[in-house]
Write a protein that holds these residues in place. Structure first.
Motif, PDB file in Angstrom:
ATOM      1  N   MET A   1       7.014   7.260  10.925  1.00 32.56           N
ATOM      2  CA  MET A   1       6.881   8.707  10.924  1.00 32.56           C
ATOM      3  C   MET A   1       5.599   9.077  10.175  1.00 32.56           C
ATOM      4  O   MET A   1       5.142   8.330   9.302  1.00 32.56           O
ATOM      5  N   PRO A   2       4.976  10.222  10.499  1.00 32.15           N
ATOM      6  CA  PRO A   2       3.737  10.605   9.808  1.00 32.15           C
ATOM      7  C   PRO A   2       3.866  10.606   8.291  1.00 32.15           C
ATOM      8  O   PRO A   2       2.973  10.151   7.590  1.00 32.15           O
ATOM      9  N   GLU A   3       4.986  11.102   7.789  1.00 26.65           N
ATOM     10  CA  GLU A   3       5.159  11.135   6.340  1.00 26.65           C
ATOM     11  C   GLU A   3       5.318   9.727   5.760  1.00 26.65           C
ATOM     12  O   GLU A   3       4.884   9.455   4.635  1.00 26.65           O
ATOM     13  N   GLU A   4       5.913   8.809   6.538  1.00 30.33           N
ATOM     14  CA  GLU A   4       6.033   7.423   6.078  1.00 30.33           C
ATOM     15  C   GLU A   4       4.656   6.761   6.012  1.00 30.33           C
ATOM     16  O   GLU A   4       4.348   6.061   5.044  1.00 30.33           O
ATOM     17  N   ALA A   5       3.838   6.983   7.057  1.00 28.37           N
ATOM     18  CA  ALA A   5       2.491   6.414   7.064  1.00 28.37           C
ATOM     19  C   ALA A   5       1.687   6.922   5.879  1.00 28.37           C
ATOM     20  O   ALA A   5       0.947   6.167   5.236  1.00 28.37           O
ATOM     21  N   ALA A   6       1.834   8.233   5.563  1.00 23.84           N
ATOM     22  CA  ALA A   6       1.104   8.799   4.431  1.00 23.84           C
ATOM     23  C   ALA A   6       1.535   8.157   3.125  1.00 23.84           C
ATOM     24  O   ALA A   6       0.710   7.899   2.240  1.00 23.84           O
ATOM     25  N   LYS A   7       2.845   7.876   2.974  1.00 29.44           N
ATOM     26  CA  LYS A   7       3.346   7.248   1.747  1.00 29.44           C
ATOM     27  C   LYS A   7       2.822   5.820   1.612  1.00 29.44           C
ATOM     28  O   LYS A   7       2.406   5.398   0.532  1.00 29.44           O
ATOM     29  N   VAL A   8       2.846   5.061   2.728  1.00 30.66           N
ATOM     30  CA  VAL A   8       2.335   3.683   2.693  1.00 30.66           C
ATOM     31  C   VAL A   8       0.863   3.690   2.289  1.00 30.66           C
ATOM     32  O   VAL A   8       0.423   2.909   1.436  1.00 30.66           O
ATOM     33  N   LYS A   9       0.094   4.590   2.880  1.00 26.87           N
ATOM     34  CA  LYS A   9      -1.331   4.679   2.567  1.00 26.87           C
ATOM     35  C   LYS A   9      -1.553   4.939   1.086  1.00 26.87           C
ATOM     36  O   LYS A   9      -2.380   4.278   0.436  1.00 26.87           O
ATOM     37  N   GLN A  10      -0.788   5.871   0.522  1.00 24.26           N
ATOM     38  CA  GLN A  10      -0.971   6.206  -0.882  1.00 24.26           C
ATOM     39  C   GLN A  10      -0.558   5.053  -1.788  1.00 24.26           C
ATOM     40  O   GLN A  10      -1.223   4.753  -2.790  1.00 24.26           O
ATOM     41  N   ILE A  11       0.535   4.367  -1.423  1.00 23.82           N
ATOM     42  CA  ILE A  11       1.001   3.224  -2.230  1.00 23.82           C
ATOM     43  C   ILE A  11      -0.059   2.125  -2.242  1.00 23.82           C
ATOM     44  O   ILE A  11      -0.382   1.551  -3.289  1.00 23.82           O
ATOM     45  N   TYR A  12      -0.637   1.830  -1.074  1.00 26.04           N
ATOM     46  CA  TYR A  12      -1.631   0.760  -0.978  1.00 26.04           C
ATOM     47  C   TYR A  12      -2.912   1.134  -1.734  1.00 26.04           C
ATOM     48  O   TYR A  12      -3.524   0.294  -2.410  1.00 26.04           O
ATOM     49  N   ILE A  13      -3.329   2.383  -1.635  1.00 28.66           N
ATOM     50  CA  ILE A  13      -4.538   2.816  -2.336  1.00 28.66           C
ATOM     51  C   ILE A  13      -4.315   2.779  -3.849  1.00 28.66           C
ATOM     52  O   ILE A  13      -5.182   2.332  -4.615  1.00 28.66           O
ATOM     53  N   ASP A  14      -3.139   3.216  -4.292  1.00 24.80           N
ATOM     54  CA  ASP A  14      -2.840   3.194  -5.727  1.00 24.80           C
ATOM     55  C   ASP A  14      -2.848   1.760  -6.260  1.00 24.80           C
ATOM     56  O   ASP A  14      -3.370   1.488  -7.349  1.00 24.80           O
ATOM     57  N   TYR A  15      -2.268   0.828  -5.484  1.00 24.20           N
ATOM     58  CA  TYR A  15      -2.246  -0.569  -5.914  1.00 24.20           C
ATOM     59  C   TYR A  15      -3.668  -1.124  -5.986  1.00 24.20           C
ATOM     60  O   TYR A  15      -4.037  -1.836  -6.924  1.00 24.20           O
ATOM     61  N   ALA A  16      -4.478  -0.796  -4.977  1.00 26.99           N
ATOM     62  CA  ALA A  16      -5.859  -1.288  -4.944  1.00 26.99           C
ATOM     63  C   ALA A  16      -6.664  -0.746  -6.122  1.00 26.99           C
ATOM     64  O   ALA A  16      -7.442  -1.470  -6.749  1.00 26.99           O
ATOM     65  N   LYS A  17      -6.488   0.536  -6.436  1.00 27.81           N
ATOM     66  CA  LYS A  17      -7.209   1.118  -7.568  1.00 27.81           C
ATOM     67  C   LYS A  17      -6.881   0.380  -8.867  1.00 27.81           C
ATOM     68  O   LYS A  17      -7.758   0.142  -9.705  1.00 27.81           O
ATOM     69  N   LYS A  18      -5.617   0.010  -9.021  1.00 25.13           N
ATOM     70  CA  LYS A  18      -5.164  -0.612 -10.262  1.00 25.13           C
ATOM     71  C   LYS A  18      -5.562  -2.075 -10.353  1.00 25.13           C
ATOM     72  O   LYS A  18      -5.891  -2.579 -11.439  1.00 25.13           O
ATOM     73  N   ASN A  19      -5.551  -2.793  -9.224  1.00 27.13           N
ATOM     74  CA  ASN A  19      -5.701  -4.250  -9.262  1.00 27.13           C
ATOM     75  C   ASN A  19      -7.002  -4.779  -8.678  1.00 27.13           C
ATOM     76  O   ASN A  19      -7.311  -5.954  -8.843  1.00 27.13           O
ATOM     77  N   LEU A  20      -7.749  -3.931  -7.981  1.00 30.58           N
ATOM     78  CA  LEU A  20      -9.001  -4.379  -7.365  1.00 30.58           C
ATOM     79  C   LEU A  20     -10.111  -3.439  -7.797  1.00 30.58           C
ATOM     80  O   LEU A  20     -10.446  -2.473  -7.096  1.00 30.58           O
ATOM     81  N   PRO A  21     -10.727  -3.705  -8.923  1.00 36.86           N
ATOM     82  CA  PRO A  21     -11.727  -2.773  -9.474  1.00 36.86           C
ATOM     83  C   PRO A  21     -12.904  -2.527  -8.541  1.00 36.86           C
ATOM     84  O   PRO A  21     -13.520  -1.463  -8.581  1.00 36.86           O
TER      85      PRO A  21
END
Length: 1016
Positions: A487-507
């Motif tokens: 669902m569009p809202e699910e895709a948006a959540k996945v995107k945000q989760i992945y970006i947040d993880y990348a910000k924290k762990n991949l400088p």
């Protein structure tokens, strides 16, 4: 490694021998070669640990400067003569590294106590650091039965220095690294013979063919930069023993793979700096490049951690698991190729090392029919845990080898993903495997599992770097492929989760700025996406693809039909990608069946769209140019088209016309008589081959007539016979100009046992087909052929400049290298893709154009210039140099480079100049030079000779005259040069036309050539 040897290693001490716990010593290494220091370690281990039941010396695989495992085992067995029977010398099983074999042995034999002997040189701090690194896994795994025993020696352990002495043929230095034993000469002779043999005859050293292969690969990946690895110093340094360990061809491939990931930075470096050093921080391989126009010329190569340079350095950083992914993917692809078409599975133990401990690989390969897979060539599934990874590939065998290029990147993605899970199971990464059955999870729940997030993010991070897009764009593409399941809202959540993880762990991750507002029609900055459903509604097409009818409805919308063809192609390609991805992931039979119907339909639409694109490309013409300069002429590329019939002038259906057969037999008999062979030599057959015996004939075809003879009747030396027949063949073909309906006849002699790759082969002698040609409508990628051929045409201006600079020897050497490169390209193409491979057809482009002839001309002229001694000789001065003030002014400039360049330029611009005319310089006609209306040049059509008067003339004026006479040569070869009885244009209209054409075309082409030189 056979099962007996493996059993000896794993069960070296029978449990029945004694009730006490067995003690097994192990000493492992590469031992290339075994030195006196290595032997001292073994003797000290025996002396200091008499309680051992056995001591195993494990010799690693691999080759160092031509010394292989085989030679190391042989030398250890010589040393073993002085050692007790409890010492066993063995090859490390299954080609495992010896360290991995020791860990594996200890793990499988917990009832045995293992003494692990490691040698260290006294006072060498690096050795002790190495011991700490190699034994790191003991602190993490369950290896309580291993005891590390350090043996400090003062002996000569350096295998590197021993190999250097061996390669330098320095026996006196070499024997200093061996124990003082009677067999020293035996060891020296064995190794020097092996090194000599392998350097010359085996691929232990990287060959020039290997380098050419990498050169071509690097050119493709780094285009428009032309990577040049042809330098002798680069090749010599590549195999230099100072590179320790030896540089492998795989490492060289990986180097340019990584460099292609940094292509934009590499190009920027080359723009700013004349010299650049590229350093692979993983392998410590350094290559200094020198910029020349669009070339990056590799000056040398060196494996050195602390490579000192004053030039700018571009580092190639190692991505997570890159080396392991490359190694495992190669192993799987090799296994795939070996078993293609068979249902197989295998478990490869200890294939690699992760965190100082080995891991296993399970591979399951299952051929699957079209009804199950549909149009997609394969489906890759994978799993991973703390013990290793498993890869399952269901594939359609008919899709291979074509589908390898699609399989390899997808396979690498799966391996990288599962290696992350293996690392999660071994190290504290803050995640846990909770035992959930993933097959029962909705996609959103699966993508957001705490152990899947790091694995997906790492893969997307690598994808973003490879494709030169932002991480945000990579996530967008990833979600686009799953839009049907989220669902569009699910895709948006996945995107945000992945970006947040990348910000924290991949400088170092690169993210987009905020997305532009809907309705602007703009893409997010750095995005690689080509279609956005949230853009301006006037420019978008709402798509659905859950079923065939969904796709039909989408492509039937007015919003789709009103788009340009290019835009429609984008929509069709996007739908195809999404349906294919959804079909590959679906597991429910009813869903898979529905999506397969949809995929079949969109695949056909995609092929139809692609065909229309090609038609539109062909319709485009350049009409605003007076002269179209084609590097690869269109008629040559079109000559590869497959015809509907054999050439009708020669064939009646599949039957050779009687008058053609009769003429070919007469030609063959005359040529056979000219060979002057011993009495009784039998002509075994007369074969007609080549494109005139096939459906790929064209105006460039010739009549390839092969006489078959048993070479052993001529000479015991096959090479002598071949050289003799080649010389005779060349004399005949050069002396005769025989044509059959415009197709030149070329005669050859072949040995009775010579094999043929031709797909059409006819026996003229027996009047029957040996191999009947098949009219297969093969799709030929002309763009790829053109691109590969054009890469070679770029050499001509460089060679002309070298010739102009009088670098004659370098011209000859470079042309030899280019020809070898062309030969390797063609051989590779014939071997892997057959007659219609891109490589073989690119070779034909070079042959059918004037490229090869230009190379030969440049080489011949360069050789002649190297071998000549020139001196101005004056007339009437007894052949002495002209005295000062004699009034004799010979041409001082050497016009040969300009003559060659101008000739080639005019040939490339539509003139028929072959065979090229002879040139005569008249530099001593003082009477003509003093006559204001004297001759400047003339053309003799009978001799096909251009004569140029040079005394007291400006070089540019001489060249302009030459251009004029070349037009006459063109007219002569095209039978439009009427032989007038007068030289007065006022008396002969035909002569007026001929001269007008020469003046107009000669002058304008000369001016165009002049401008092209000035603007280089």
């Amino acid at each position: 490694m056979n099962n007996l040897v493996k059993a000896l290693i794993e069960g070296i001490i029978s449990e029945e021998e004694s009730s006490k716990k067995k003690i097994v010593g192990m000493f492992g290494g590469g031992f290339k070669p075994p030195t006196s220091g290595h032997l001292e370690v073994v003797k000290r281990a025996l002396q200091e640990n008499p309680e051992m039941d056995a001591l195993i010396i494990l010799v690693g695989s691999g080759t160092r400067n031509s010394i292989s495992q085989e030679e190391s085992l042989a030398i250890w067995n010589i040393y073993k003569k002085s050692l007790p029977n409890k010492v066993r010398v063995m090859a490390s099983p299954d080609n495992k590294p010896p360290i991995g074999a020791i860990y594996s042995y200890a793990k499988k034999n917990p009832n045995k106590e293992v003494y692990w002997f490691i040698g260290a040189r006294e006072g060498n701090e690096g050795d002790f650091q190495d011991i700490a690194a190699r034994t790191k896994s003991l602190r993490k795994g369950d290896y309580s039965n291993i005891k590390v025993k350090e043996i400090v020696t003062g002996g000569s352990v350096s295998g590197t220095k021993a190999r250097q002495a061996l390669l330098a043929k320095d026996k006196e230095t070499f024997i200093q690294f061996l124990p003082n034993i009677p067999e020293i000469d035996e060891i020296w002779d064995m190794l020097t013979d092996v090194v000599k043999e392998r350097i010359n005859f085996t691929p232990d050293f990287i060959t020039q063919g290997d380098v050419d292969f990498v050169d071509d690969m690097a050119d493709r990946k780094l285009s428009p930069i032309d990577i040049d690895l042809s330098g002798n110093h680069f090749f010599d340094r590549l195999n230099d023993p100072r590179n320790y360990p030896d540089i492998s061809i795989e490492e060289l491939e990986d180097f340019f793979d990584k460099l292609s990931d940094e292509k934009e930075d590499f190009i920027e470096f080359l723009k700013k700096y004349k010299d650049v050093v590229v350093k692979d921080t993983e392998t410590n391989i350094n290559i200094p490049f020198m910029k020349r126009a669009n070339k990056a010329i590799a000056k040398t190569i060196m494996r050195k951690k602390n490579f000192m340079t004053s030039n700018k350095v571009l580092p190639l950083e190692e991505g997570r698991y890159d080396a392991e992914v490359t190694m495992v993917s190669r192993m799987i692809i090799n296994y795939f190729k070996e078993t293609l078409g068979e249902k197989v599975s295998n478990k490869f133990e200890d294939v690699g090392v992760l965190g100082d401990d080995t891991y296993d690989l399970e591979v399951y390969l299952t051929p699957t029919d079209f009804d199950t897979l549909g149009p997609i060539p394969f489906v890759v599934n994978a799993a991973g845990d703390e013990n290793g990874i498993a890869i399952q590939i269901n594939y359609n065998p008919e899709s291979f080898p074509k589908a390898y290029n699609e399989l390899i990147p997808e396979l690498k993605d799966a391996i990288r993903h599962e290696l992350e899970h293996t690392a999660q199971g071994r190290f504290d990464k803050g995640v846990s495997f909770d035992g959930i059955d993933q097959d029962d999870l909705p996609l959103f729940d699966y993508l957001t599992l705490n152990y899947e997030i790091p694995a997906f993010v790492q893969g997307l991070y690598k994808k973003a770097k490879t494709k030169k897009i932002t991480f945000t764009a990579a996530v967008d593409e990833f979600l686009d492929e799953r839009v049907e399941e989220l669902m569009p809202e699910e895709a948006a959540k996945v995107k945000q989760i992945y970006i947040d993880y990348a910000k924290k762990n991949l400088p170092a991750v690169q993210l987009d700025e905020a997305d532009p507002k809907k309705g602007t029609g703009k893409k997010p900055k750095g995005s690689g996406r080509r279609l956005y459903t949230d853009e301006d509604p006037k420019d978008t097409v709402g798509i659905k693809f859950s079923s065939r009818q969904d796709i039909v409805n989408t492509l039937g919308k007015t919003s789709f039909k009103n788009k340009s063809h290019a835009r429609q192609s984008q929509v069709i390609n996007l739908i195809h990608q999404r349906v294919r991805a959804a079909y590959g992931r679906s597991k429910k039979p009813e869903v898979k069946k529905r999506l397969k119907t949809a995929l079949d339909y969109i695949t056909k639409r995609k092929e139809a769209s692609k065909a229309k694109t090609q038609r539109l490309k062909k319709q485009k013409k350049k009409t605003n140019e007076a002269i179209i300069l084609e590097v690869v002429p269109k008629d040559i590329l079109d000559s590869f088209d497959i015809q509907d019939n054999l050439v009708k002038d020669v064939w009646d259906g599949l039957n050779l016309k009687p008058e053609i057969k009769e003429k070919l037999l007469l030609i063959a008999q005359d040529f056979f008589d000219s060979l002057e062979l011993p009495e009784g030599t039998v002509l075994k057959d007369i074969k007609l081959t080549g494109s005139l015996a096939n459906f790929n004939w064209s105006k460039f075809s010739d009549v390839d007539l092969h006489l078959v003879i048993d070479f052993t009747q001529i000479s015991d030396s096959e090479k002598f016979a071949k050289d003799y027949f080649d010389a005779k063949k060349n004399l005949w073909n050069n002396a005769h100009d025989i044509n059959i309906f415009g197709y030149p006849v070329e005669v050859y002699v072949e040995d009775i046992d010579e094999s043929h790759t031709a797909s059409g082969l006819y026996s003229v002698l027996n009047d029957k087909w040996i191999t009947i040609p098949q009219n297969d409508k093969i799709v030929i990628d002309k763009d790829d052929i053109k691109s590969k051929a054009e890469g070679y045409f770029s050499y001509i201006p460089q060679l002309e400049k070298m010739f102009k600079d009088k670098e004659y020897e370098q011209v000859v050497t470079t042309i030899d290298q280019i020809k070898e490169k062309i030969r390797n390209m063609r051989s590779s193409g014939l071997e892997n893709g057959g007659l219609y491979s891109v490589e073989n057809l690119a070779f034909k482009v070079l042959r059918r154009s004037n490229f090869v002839e230009e190379l030969n001309t440049l080489k011949t002229n360069s050789y002649d210039a190297m071998m000549s001694l020139n001196e101005n000789v004056a007339p009437n001065h007894n052949q002495k140099s002209a005295p000062y003030g004699s009034g004799y002014k010979p041409l001082k400039e050497d016009l040969t480079p300009q003559i060659i360049s101008l000739t080639q330029y005019m040939a490339r611009n539509g003139l028929n100049l072959k065979p090229y005319p002879k040139i005569k310089f008249i530099d001593n006609d003082r009477e003509n030079a003093s006559n204001i209306l004297g001759r400047t040049a003339y053309y003799d059509p009978n001799q096909q000779l251009v004569a140029l008067y040079t005394m007291d003339r400006h070089p540019k004026d001489i060249l302009r005259s030459y251009a004029h006479e070349l037009i006459h040569h063109h007219q002569n070869l095209n039978n439009t040069l009427d032989h007038s009885q007068t030289s007065n244009t006022n008396e002969d209209d035909a002569l007026d036309r001929i001269e007008r054409e020469a003046y107009e075309n000669g002058n304008i082409l000369f001016r165009n050539w002049e401008d092209s030189i000035k603007n280089q």
